[in-house]
Enzyme design. Structure first.
Site, PDB file in Angstrom:
ATOM      1  N   ASP A   1      31.223 -35.174  38.594  1.00 16.93           N
ATOM      2  CA  ASP A   1      31.174 -36.432  37.837  1.00 16.93           C
ATOM      3  C   ASP A   1      30.218 -36.191  36.672  1.00 16.93           C
ATOM      4  OD1 ASP A   1      31.469 -39.287  37.320  1.00 16.93           O
ATOM      5  OD2 ASP A   1      29.459 -39.543  38.108  1.00 16.93           O
ATOM      6  N   SER A   2      30.125 -37.184  35.798  1.00 19.07           N
ATOM      7  CA  SER A   2      29.182 -37.079  34.683  1.00 19.07           C
ATOM      8  C   SER A   2      27.733 -37.222  35.166  1.00 19.07           C
ATOM      9  CB  SER A   2      29.474 -38.177  33.671  1.00 19.07           C
ATOM     10  OG  SER A   2      29.339 -39.438  34.302  1.00 19.07           O
TER      11      SER A   2
ATOM     12  N   CYS B   1      35.378 -38.914  39.161  1.00 18.68           N
ATOM     13  CA  CYS B   1      35.077 -39.663  37.938  1.00 18.68           C
ATOM     14  C   CYS B   1      36.418 -40.159  37.394  1.00 18.68           C
ATOM     15  CB  CYS B   1      34.413 -38.714  36.954  1.00 18.68           C
ATOM     16  SG  CYS B   1      34.219 -39.363  35.294  1.00 18.68           S
TER      17      CYS B   1
ATOM     18  N   GLU C   1      23.157 -45.712  35.655  1.00 20.59           N
ATOM     19  CA  GLU C   1      22.580 -44.359  35.609  1.00 20.59           C
ATOM     20  C   GLU C   1      21.089 -44.418  35.304  1.00 20.59           C
ATOM     21  OE1 GLU C   1      23.163 -40.342  36.155  1.00 20.59           O
ATOM     22  OE2 GLU C   1      24.934 -41.591  35.983  1.00 20.59           O
TER      23      GLU C   1
ATOM     24  N   CYS D   1      35.415 -47.042  38.277  1.00 18.70           N
ATOM     25  CA  CYS D   1      34.396 -46.096  37.807  1.00 18.70           C
ATOM     26  C   CYS D   1      33.542 -45.802  39.029  1.00 18.70           C
ATOM     27  CB  CYS D   1      33.555 -46.717  36.699  1.00 18.70           C
ATOM     28  SG  CYS D   1      32.094 -45.743  36.251  1.00 18.70           S
TER      29      CYS D   1
HETATM   30  N1  DGL Z   1      31.560 -42.229  36.814  1.00 17.57           N
HETATM   31  C1  DGL Z   1      32.388 -42.122  35.659  1.00 17.57           C
HETATM   32  C2  DGL Z   1      33.766 -42.724  35.926  1.00 17.57           C
HETATM   33  O1  DGL Z   1      34.157 -42.904  37.056  1.00 17.57           O
HETATM   34  C3  DGL Z   1      31.943 -42.729  34.366  1.00 17.57           C
HETATM   35  C4  DGL Z   1      30.547 -42.749  33.935  1.00 17.57           C
HETATM   36  C5  DGL Z   1      30.386 -42.250  32.528  1.00 17.57           C
HETATM   37  O2  DGL Z   1      30.811 -42.935  31.578  1.00 17.57           O
HETATM   38  O3  DGL Z   1      29.877 -41.140  32.425  1.00 17.57           O
HETATM   39  O4  DGL Z   1      34.490 -43.022  35.004  1.00 17.57           O
END
Ligand code: DGL
Length: 286
Positions: free
Chosen positions: A22-23, A85, A166, A198
């Site tokens: 993930d990010s 993600c 975050e 998300c």
């Molecule tokens: N957790 C990421 C997702 O499910 C998004 C978070 C981000 O924008 O980095 O889309």
């Protein structure tokens, strides 16, 4: 033997780890859900904290980060690569799948949720909240359309949420106000179910539930929250069992890599896993 040959010569086995990326911390909600239902699985996690938020990046950028992370996970002989993600699932799934080939199974966040909707919510008015990338890609909208079910999808980009989450859970009232503002948007009026589109959002599920329970009217408290982390964990369990790839031996490793060390990532891992995790810095590239 060079790295590529080592990867392609490796025969996938049940004791291999599951690679998750993930990010940032969002994928940890999925990891947590997976460990609840598959406690024996080894995990290699990659949080690309140097490049978040993915939701504000172009598809090409997300694809490029995703491929590089996949190489890290393939070097660790992951049997499954889970794109934990939604933004990367919507922008990079096909690219990642092609890159990985037979070396591992690639699972995204979106398809298991679509199947869950087909089975459980086919005639419902469904809301979706997610990043600009996820909502703007129309992947969810197109896949729901392809089901030809009587239900409908109503998608709203909620770009402030992932960065707020975050950056840690201080200022609870402010977070609640942002969440309520988004959930009161006309796009999401009268929905029966809401997809947390998300992987960061399960971390504010309590505030989302609070919003709906504080609204007056009988229907507001009856909204089903579709937690994609739980849906995907259950899909993964089924997939591993069906393919005889669930780990039967002893759990070997749980490794967490992050591309940029942040205090909030450390704090959030403690909140989620109730223990301090050992994080390895794995700086990426630009
Ligand atoms: N957790 C990421 C997702 O499910 C998004 C978070 C981000 O924008 O980095 O889309």
């Amino acid at each position: 033997m060079d790295k590529k040959a080592k990867i392609s010569n490796h025969k996938v086995q049940s004791s291999d780890p599951i690679g998750i990326f993930d990010s940032g911390i969002g994928g940890l909600t999925v990891t947590n859900a997976i460990l609840q239902v598959l406690p024996k699985e080894s995990i290699v996690y990659f949080g690309d904290t140097a490049h978040l938020p993915y939701g504000e990046k172009s598809a090409a950028e997300i694809q490029s980060y995703s491929l590089k992370i996949c190489d890290v996970l393939l070097e660790q002989h992951c049997k499954v690569i889970l794109i934990a993600c939604h933004s990367a699932s919507s922008a990079a799934y096909e690219t990642v799948k092609k890159h990985v080939g037979n070396a591992a199974e690639v699972i995204n966040m979106i398809d298991p949720v679509i199947e869950h909707i087909r089975q459980e919510h086919a005639s419902k008015k469904i809301g979706l909240i997610g990043t600009r990338q996820t909502v703007g890609s129309n992947v969810y909208q197109d896949k729901i359309k392809a089901l030809t079910i009587p239900g409908s999808l109503h998608a709203l980009a909620t770009p402030l949420l992932a960065p707020i989450i975050e950056s840690q859970f201080t200022e609870k009232e402010a977070i609640q106000a942002v969440i309520s503002d988004y959930l009161n948007h006309p796009t999401l009026a009268d929905i029966d179910a809401l997809i947390l589109g998300c992987t960061h959002y399960p971390l504010v599920k309590e505030q989302i539930l609070k919003h709906y329970s504080s609204k007056s009217g009988a229907s507001s408290s009856e909204i089903s929250i579709i937690d994609s982390a739980e849906v995907v964990a259950s899909y993964l369990k089924q997939w591993l069992n069906k393919n005889s790839l669930a780990n039967k031996g002893k759990k070997a490793i749980t490794r967490f890599y992050i591309s940029s060390y942040t205090d909030s990532f450390v704090a959030n891992t403690k909140t989620l896993f109730k223990e301090a995790l050992e994080l390895e810095n794995y700086p990426l590239w630009d």
